[in-house]
Write an enzyme that holds these catalytic residues in place. Structure first.
Site, PDB file in Angstrom:
ATOM      1  N   SER A  12       0.840  -1.212   0.000  1.00 29.83           N
ATOM      2  CA  SER A  12       0.000   0.000   0.000  1.00 29.83           C
ATOM      3  C   SER A  12       0.871   1.257   0.000  1.00 29.83           C
ATOM      4  O   SER A  12       0.613   2.211  -0.741  1.00 29.83           O
ATOM      5  CB  SER A  12      -0.896   0.027   1.243  1.00 29.83           C
ATOM      6  N   GLY A  82      -5.714  -3.737  -8.064  1.00 31.22           N
ATOM      7  CA  GLY A  82      -6.873  -2.920  -7.690  1.00 31.22           C
ATOM      8  C   GLY A  82      -6.447  -1.572  -7.127  1.00 31.22           C
ATOM      9  O   GLY A  82      -7.064  -0.544  -7.418  1.00 31.22           O
ATOM     10  N   ARG A 110     -13.599  -6.592 -11.204  1.00 32.82           N
ATOM     11  CA  ARG A 110     -13.735  -5.963  -9.873  1.00 32.82           C
ATOM     12  C   ARG A 110     -14.363  -4.571 -10.011  1.00 32.82           C
ATOM     13  O   ARG A 110     -14.012  -3.814 -10.912  1.00 32.82           O
ATOM     14  CB  ARG A 110     -12.358  -5.894  -9.198  1.00 32.82           C
ATOM     15  N   ASP A 300      -6.897  -7.927   4.291  1.00 30.67           N
ATOM     16  CA  ASP A 300      -6.082  -8.746   3.381  1.00 30.67           C
ATOM     17  C   ASP A 300      -5.569 -10.033   4.048  1.00 30.67           C
ATOM     18  O   ASP A 300      -5.069 -10.929   3.376  1.00 30.67           O
ATOM     19  CB  ASP A 300      -4.888  -7.937   2.860  1.00 30.67           C
ATOM     20  N   LYS A 327     -12.486  -8.878  -3.756  1.00 28.49           N
ATOM     21  CA  LYS A 327     -11.014  -8.858  -3.788  1.00 28.49           C
ATOM     22  C   LYS A 327     -10.543  -9.607  -5.038  1.00 28.49           C
ATOM     23  O   LYS A 327     -11.320  -9.868  -5.939  1.00 28.49           O
ATOM     24  CB  LYS A 327     -10.467  -9.486  -2.505  1.00 28.49           C
ATOM     25  N   ARG A 331     -13.133 -14.116  -1.785  1.00 25.28           N
ATOM     26  CA  ARG A 331     -12.303 -14.827  -0.800  1.00 25.28           C
ATOM     27  C   ARG A 331     -13.097 -15.629   0.228  1.00 25.28           C
ATOM     28  O   ARG A 331     -12.546 -16.547   0.834  1.00 25.28           O
ATOM     29  CB  ARG A 331     -11.326 -13.850  -0.119  1.00 25.28           C
ATOM     30  N   ARG A 373      -3.016 -14.238  -2.423  1.00 23.39           N
ATOM     31  CA  ARG A 373      -3.133 -14.515  -0.985  1.00 23.39           C
ATOM     32  C   ARG A 373      -3.712 -15.912  -0.713  1.00 23.39           C
ATOM     33  O   ARG A 373      -3.474 -16.505   0.332  1.00 23.39           O
ATOM     34  CB  ARG A 373      -3.924 -13.420  -0.278  1.00 23.39           C
TER      35      ARG A 373
HETATM   36  C1  S3P Z   1      -5.573  -1.179  -0.099  1.00 21.07           C
HETATM   37  C2  S3P Z   1      -6.790  -1.182   0.521  1.00 21.07           C
HETATM   38  C3  S3P Z   1      -7.588  -2.392   0.730  1.00 21.07           C
HETATM   39  C4  S3P Z   1      -6.753  -3.665   0.551  1.00 21.07           C
HETATM   40  C5  S3P Z   1      -5.861  -3.596  -0.649  1.00 21.07           C
HETATM   41  C6  S3P Z   1      -4.922  -2.401  -0.562  1.00 21.07           C
HETATM   42  C7  S3P Z   1      -4.873   0.103  -0.261  1.00 21.07           C
HETATM   43  O1  S3P Z   1      -8.640  -2.403  -0.196  1.00 21.07           O
HETATM   44  O2  S3P Z   1      -7.593  -4.784   0.480  1.00 21.07           O
HETATM   45  O3  S3P Z   1      -5.101  -4.771  -0.774  1.00 21.07           O
HETATM   46  O4  S3P Z   1      -3.656   0.111  -0.537  1.00 21.07           O
HETATM   47  O5  S3P Z   1      -5.529   1.144  -0.124  1.00 21.07           O
HETATM   48  P1  S3P Z   1     -10.007  -1.604   0.134  1.00 21.07           P
HETATM   49  O6  S3P Z   1      -9.607  -0.323   0.666  1.00 21.07           O
HETATM   50  O7  S3P Z   1     -10.762  -1.473  -1.138  1.00 21.07           O
HETATM   51  O8  S3P Z   1     -10.711  -2.474   1.139  1.00 21.07           O
END
Ligand code: S3P
Length: 417
Positions: A12, A82, A110, A300, A327, A331, A373
């Site tokens: 992130s 994503g 997604r 996650d 996701k 999941r 994952r």
């Molecule tokens: C993330 C936020 C999460 C997480 C993803 C990374 C991010 O998703 O599941 O792997 O870096 O902001 P969501 O915010 O959509 O739940």
């Protein structure tokens, strides 16, 4: 199993460092930047918009200011990522050029309308069909002064914050559930005018961002796989320089509640993030109930948590986790198939599951649905139980944790082939 591991940089934070460095005035120097398939997609897109990037041990990104991106000559491809797609939707919607954002077949399933709907209703010129990528952006002068995220998603919140950097008046962004806050923290460290009060973030106009000088802390979501191994089989495993941001610590907190022997030491603050070493020793786990309020802080980690729940004494219950369905795979459903394939039992609901341990699981071939994952959860189950639990795709692990197998080897783990 024992040893020390210095983990790859947090995914992130790595995505955000690349994007925000491109918008800064001057050169950012980034150490321990995660080089995975997902972050490579972000790097490539940023390069396609005219930003110079020098890939050495320390990655240098020569920022061109908030308005310094150039029109890309080709479509931008977020691949399987994503976070790349969602953060960039906020950014591309504010550029004075047109662009097209696309993704892999997996990402194309997604939902992206969780962000585009909010921006379009505020006047953004975004063309999206059926809620999914590809998305076409056109230059448009739009703005908003208040927006709720509507879903508990740090990606949605971040897209809104990034778009708000281009507003000439203060913007209030509200989330009902607190989600990971790396966007706010990093932008504040770069001099942005951002204030957080409870679940409301105020983004006030900022003319420029200072470049970053950062060493990215270890990824706690990747580290979760090693923590799980430590709890089931570890003499002593130490993960060094890990990100221990409160909004990412759900997995550790819940495992400790279940009886896990986990300690956090050498706590420090760097670049507005909290860092520490995580020590894990073999422990007996007892079942627990995870509430809706806890879900965002370990979203996650839920695949590996589901497996751990099967190895805990008594009942473990999870509620309020419907976000798992959107996701890299669904999941909840995929982990149900995982446990059933190994001869275990699990009740899966619309928003969670109930599982009774300790379960005696057997060999099996795990359908990963190309979800990194799920693949890593299968490998940890394999090592911890000494069973031939084999994921149908190991390649996808490179999306987030390219050094997974090297780190396992370092700890003395043996995979049953
Ligand atoms: C993330 C936020 C999460 C997480 C993803 C990374 C991010 O998703 O599941 O792997 O870096 O902001 P969501 O915010 O959509 O739940």
């Amino acid at each position: 199993m024992s040893g020390n591991v210095a983990l790859i940089g947090d995914k992130s934070i790595s995505h955000r460092a690349i994007i925000f460095a491109a918008l800064a005035d001057g050169t950012s120097n980034i150490q321990n930047l995660l080089m995975s398939e997902d972050t490579k997609a972000t790097l490539k897109i940023i390069e396609q918009m005219g930003i110079d990037i020098k890939l050495n041990d320390t990655v240098s990104i020569i920022g061109n200011g908030l308005n310094g991106l150039k029109e890309p000559k080709k479509d931008l491809n977020a691949m399987n990522s994503g976070t790349t797609a969602r953060l960039l939707i906020g950014l591309l919607s504010k550029q004075n050029f047109s662009s097209t954002l696309k993704g892999s077949p997996q990402l194309n399933k997604r939902p992206m309308n969780r962000i585009t709907d909010l921006l379009v209703q505020n006047g953004a010129s975004i063309n999206i069909k059926n809620s999914f990528l590809p998305i076409k952006f056109k230059s448009s002068e739009y703005s908003f002064n208040f927006q709720n995220t509507l879903v508990p998603s740090a990606q949605v919140k971040s897209a809104l914050i990034i778009a708000s950097l281009y507003h000439s008046e203060p913007t209030l962004i509200e989330e009902t559930v607190a989600t990971r806050d790396h966007t706010e923290r990093m932008l504040i460290a770069m001099g942005a005018n951002i204030l957080r009060l409870g679940n409301t973030i105020t983004v006030s106009p900022t003319n420029n961002l200072k470049p970053l000088n950062i060493s990215i802390p270890g990824d706690i979501s990747s580290g979760a796989f090693l923590i799980a191994l430590g709890v089931l089989k570890g003499k002593e495993i130490i993960l060094e320089n890990m990100l221990i941001n409160e909004r990412r610590l759900g997995f550790v907190k819940i495992l400790k509640r279940m009886g896990a022997n986990i300690e956090i030491v050498n706590i420090n603050e760097e670049n507005n993030e909290v860092i520490g070493d995580i020590k894990v020793k073999k422990s007996t786990l007892n079942g627990t109930t995870v509430t809706k309020e806890e879900v965002a802080d370990f979203i996650d980690e839920i695949p590996i948590f589901t497996f751990l729940a099967s190895q805990a004494i008594g009942i473990t219950k999870l509620v309020g986790a419907e976000e798992l369905k959107v996701k890299e795979s669904d999941r909840l459903d995929v982990m149900k198939k995982f446990i059933l394939e190994l001869g275990g039992k699990i009740e899966v609901y619309d928003d969670g599951f109930e599982i009774k341990g300790i379960q005696d699981l057997r060999d099996g071939l795990i359908k990963t649905f190309d979800d990194h994952r799920i693949a890593m959860t299968a490998i940890i189950a394999n090592i911890a139980l000494g069973k031939k639990i084999i994921p149908d795709n190991k390649e996808c692990i490179k999306d987030s944790y390219p050094s997974f197998f090297e780190d396992l080897k370092e700890l003395g783990a043996e995979i049953n082939e």
